[in-house]
Write a protein that holds these residues in place. Structure first.
Motif, PDB file in Angstrom:
ATOM      1  N   SER A 190      34.096  36.173  44.958  1.00 31.03           N
ATOM      2  CA  SER A 190      33.881  34.734  44.248  1.00 31.03           C
ATOM      3  C   SER A 190      32.869  34.333  44.852  1.00 31.03           C
ATOM      4  O   SER A 190      31.878  33.151  44.525  1.00 31.03           O
ATOM      5  CB  SER A 190      34.632  34.145  43.746  1.00 31.03           C
ATOM      6  N   THR A 191      32.389  35.022  46.487  1.00 28.56           N
ATOM      7  CA  THR A 191      31.374  33.735  47.447  1.00 28.56           C
ATOM      8  C   THR A 191      30.171  34.438  46.858  1.00 28.56           C
ATOM      9  O   THR A 191      29.586  33.823  47.939  1.00 28.56           O
ATOM     10  CB  THR A 191      31.715  33.114  48.343  1.00 28.56           C
ATOM     11  N   GLY A 192      30.235  35.490  46.822  1.00 27.42           N
ATOM     12  CA  GLY A 192      29.191  36.285  46.725  1.00 27.42           C
ATOM     13  C   GLY A 192      28.680  37.136  47.807  1.00 27.42           C
ATOM     14  O   GLY A 192      27.898  37.951  48.470  1.00 27.42           O
ATOM     15  N   ALA A 193      29.851  37.196  48.738  1.00 30.50           N
ATOM     16  CA  ALA A 193      30.021  37.894  50.102  1.00 30.50           C
ATOM     17  C   ALA A 193      30.472  39.307  49.665  1.00 30.50           C
ATOM     18  O   ALA A 193      31.892  39.339  48.980  1.00 30.50           O
ATOM     19  CB  ALA A 193      31.137  37.538  51.788  1.00 30.50           C
ATOM     20  N   ASN A 230      33.975  49.217  49.628  1.00 38.84           N
ATOM     21  CA  ASN A 230      32.507  49.764  49.431  1.00 38.84           C
ATOM     22  C   ASN A 230      32.725  51.600  49.536  1.00 38.84           C
ATOM     23  O   ASN A 230      33.169  51.621  50.838  1.00 38.84           O
ATOM     24  CB  ASN A 230      31.356  49.438  50.529  1.00 38.84           C
ATOM     25  N   PHE A 231      32.034  52.213  48.894  1.00 37.90           N
ATOM     26  CA  PHE A 231      31.945  53.470  49.244  1.00 37.90           C
ATOM     27  C   PHE A 231      30.863  54.162  48.784  1.00 37.90           C
ATOM     28  O   PHE A 231      30.155  53.539  47.286  1.00 37.90           O
ATOM     29  CB  PHE A 231      32.789  54.758  48.407  1.00 37.90           C
ATOM     30  N   VAL A 232      30.730  54.986  48.745  1.00 40.63           N
ATOM     31  CA  VAL A 232      29.459  56.250  48.214  1.00 40.63           C
ATOM     32  C   VAL A 232      29.786  56.626  46.986  1.00 40.63           C
ATOM     33  O   VAL A 232      30.434  57.427  47.282  1.00 40.63           O
ATOM     34  CB  VAL A 232      28.647  56.677  48.977  1.00 40.63           C
ATOM     35  N   ALA A 233      29.466  56.021  46.042  1.00 41.77           N
ATOM     36  CA  ALA A 233      29.357  56.749  44.388  1.00 41.77           C
ATOM     37  C   ALA A 233      28.407  58.036  43.985  1.00 41.77           C
ATOM     38  O   ALA A 233      29.009  59.206  43.585  1.00 41.77           O
ATOM     39  CB  ALA A 233      29.133  55.781  43.551  1.00 41.77           C
ATOM     40  N   ARG A 243      31.592  32.499  32.297  1.00 36.41           N
ATOM     41  CA  ARG A 243      32.340  31.273  32.101  1.00 36.41           C
ATOM     42  C   ARG A 243      32.178  29.988  33.110  1.00 36.41           C
ATOM     43  O   ARG A 243      32.732  28.822  32.681  1.00 36.41           O
ATOM     44  CB  ARG A 243      34.068  31.056  31.244  1.00 36.41           C
ATOM     45  N   GLY A 244      31.264  30.387  33.892  1.00 40.14           N
ATOM     46  CA  GLY A 244      30.347  29.199  34.328  1.00 40.14           C
ATOM     47  C   GLY A 244      31.218  28.949  36.037  1.00 40.14           C
ATOM     48  O   GLY A 244      31.003  28.075  36.601  1.00 40.14           O
ATOM     49  N   ARG A 245      32.358  29.977  36.015  1.00 40.47           N
ATOM     50  CA  ARG A 245      32.737  29.697  36.931  1.00 40.47           C
ATOM     51  C   ARG A 245      32.773  31.191  37.331  1.00 40.47           C
ATOM     52  O   ARG A 245      32.938  32.330  37.465  1.00 40.47           O
ATOM     53  CB  ARG A 245      34.217  30.117  36.877  1.00 40.47           C
ATOM     54  N   PRO A 246      33.119  31.208  38.981  1.00 38.31           N
ATOM     55  CA  PRO A 246      32.660  32.239  40.829  1.00 38.31           C
ATOM     56  C   PRO A 246      33.604  33.065  40.297  1.00 38.31           C
ATOM     57  O   PRO A 246      34.707  33.070  40.190  1.00 38.31           O
ATOM     58  CB  PRO A 246      32.028  32.322  41.679  1.00 38.31           C
ATOM     59  N   VAL A 247      33.299  34.785  39.766  1.00 34.88           N
ATOM     60  CA  VAL A 247      34.604  35.322  40.286  1.00 34.88           C
ATOM     61  C   VAL A 247      33.925  36.857  41.006  1.00 34.88           C
ATOM     62  O   VAL A 247      32.852  36.727  41.230  1.00 34.88           O
ATOM     63  CB  VAL A 247      34.386  36.183  38.419  1.00 34.88           C
ATOM     64  N   ALA A 248      35.131  37.405  41.704  1.00 29.84           N
ATOM     65  CA  ALA A 248      34.780  38.494  42.291  1.00 29.84           C
ATOM     66  C   ALA A 248      34.407  39.522  40.827  1.00 29.84           C
ATOM     67  O   ALA A 248      34.474  39.798  39.811  1.00 29.84           O
ATOM     68  CB  ALA A 248      36.000  39.343  42.566  1.00 29.84           C
ATOM     69  N   LEU A 249      33.624  40.552  41.810  1.00 30.32           N
ATOM     70  CA  LEU A 249      32.822  41.935  40.792  1.00 30.32           C
ATOM     71  C   LEU A 249      32.577  43.316  41.393  1.00 30.32           C
ATOM     72  O   LEU A 249      32.307  42.757  42.465  1.00 30.32           O
ATOM     73  CB  LEU A 249      31.953  41.739  39.806  1.00 30.32           C
ATOM     74  N   SER A 250      32.715  44.248  40.897  1.00 34.54           N
ATOM     75  CA  SER A 250      31.580  45.520  41.790  1.00 34.54           C
ATOM     76  C   SER A 250      30.881  45.756  41.156  1.00 34.54           C
ATOM     77  O   SER A 250      30.514  45.595  39.464  1.00 34.54           O
ATOM     78  CB  SER A 250      32.992  46.278  41.421  1.00 34.54           C
ATOM     79  N   PHE A 251      29.785  46.931  41.501  1.00 36.01           N
ATOM     80  CA  PHE A 251      29.223  47.277  40.794  1.00 36.01           C
ATOM     81  C   PHE A 251      28.373  48.607  41.516  1.00 36.01           C
ATOM     82  O   PHE A 251      28.403  48.215  42.162  1.00 36.01           O
ATOM     83  CB  PHE A 251      27.529  45.780  40.446  1.00 36.01           C
ATOM     84  N   LEU A 252      27.045  49.580  41.013  1.00 33.35           N
ATOM     85  CA  LEU A 252      26.942  49.948  41.406  1.00 33.35           C
ATOM     86  C   LEU A 252      25.213  49.623  41.967  1.00 33.35           C
ATOM     87  O   LEU A 252      24.688  48.683  40.954  1.00 33.35           O
ATOM     88  CB  LEU A 252      26.721  51.400  40.424  1.00 33.35           C
ATOM     89  N   GLN A 253      24.818  49.634  43.167  1.00 35.09           N
ATOM     90  CA  GLN A 253      23.582  49.847  43.519  1.00 35.09           C
ATOM     91  C   GLN A 253      22.796  50.462  43.798  1.00 35.09           C
ATOM     92  O   GLN A 253      23.416  51.403  45.290  1.00 35.09           O
ATOM     93  CB  GLN A 253      23.730  48.746  44.490  1.00 35.09           C
ATOM     94  N   PRO A 254      21.890  50.896  43.137  1.00 35.65           N
ATOM     95  CA  PRO A 254      20.574  52.167  44.054  1.00 35.65           C
ATOM     96  C   PRO A 254      20.214  51.874  45.628  1.00 35.65           C
ATOM     97  O   PRO A 254      19.317  50.822  45.205  1.00 35.65           O
ATOM     98  CB  PRO A 254      19.976  52.555  42.219  1.00 35.65           C
ATOM     99  N   ILE A 255      19.812  52.739  46.034  1.00 38.25           N
ATOM    100  CA  ILE A 255      19.940  52.640  47.085  1.00 38.25           C
ATOM    101  C   ILE A 255      18.481  53.587  47.684  1.00 38.25           C
ATOM    102  O   ILE A 255      18.958  54.943  47.162  1.00 38.25           O
ATOM    103  CB  ILE A 255      20.820  52.972  48.444  1.00 38.25           C
TER     104      ILE A 255
END
Length: 78
Positions: free
Chosen positions: A15-18, A24-27, A54-66
Motif C-alpha cells: 500500500s506504500t507502492g513498494a 514476485n514471479f515470472v508469469a 475509495r481514496g485509500r492506498p491498497v496493495a495489489l498485484s499486476f502483470l508487467q511486460p518486460i
C-alpha cells in the motif's frame, strides 16, 4: 551475447507502492533463464504510486511486460 526476450512479471506491490520482496514471479518466460532472473532482480528496487480504492492506498498485484533488447551497434538501423 546479444540475447533478447520478452516476458511478463507478476508483481506484488504494498500500500506504500513498494514491491514486496520475494513475492514476485515470472508469469511468462522469455525462454532465457538468465533474462528472467535479471528481471526479477531488477524488480526488487522498483517503486510505484500506490493503487487507490475509495481514496485509500491498497496493495495489489499486476502483470508487467518486460522487453530486453541487445544494444545496437552505431550506424546500424533497428
Amino acid at each position: 551475447q546479444r540475447i533478447e526476450g520478452r516476458f511478463l512479471l507478476r508483481l506484488y506491490v504494498d500500500s506504500t507502492g513498494a514491491v514486496m520482496p520475494d513475492s514476485n514471479f515470472v508469469a511468462e518466460s522469455s525462454g532465457y533463464p538468465a533474462l528472467d532472473s535479471a528481471a526479477l532482480a531488477g524488480a526488487r528496487g522498483l517503486r510505484f504510486s500506490p493503487a487507490l480504492h475509495r481514496g485509500r492506498p491498497v496493495a495489489l498485484s499486476f502483470l508487467q511486460p518486460i522487453l530486453f533488447r541487445a544494444p545496437r551497434a552505431r550506424g546500424t538501423t533497428p
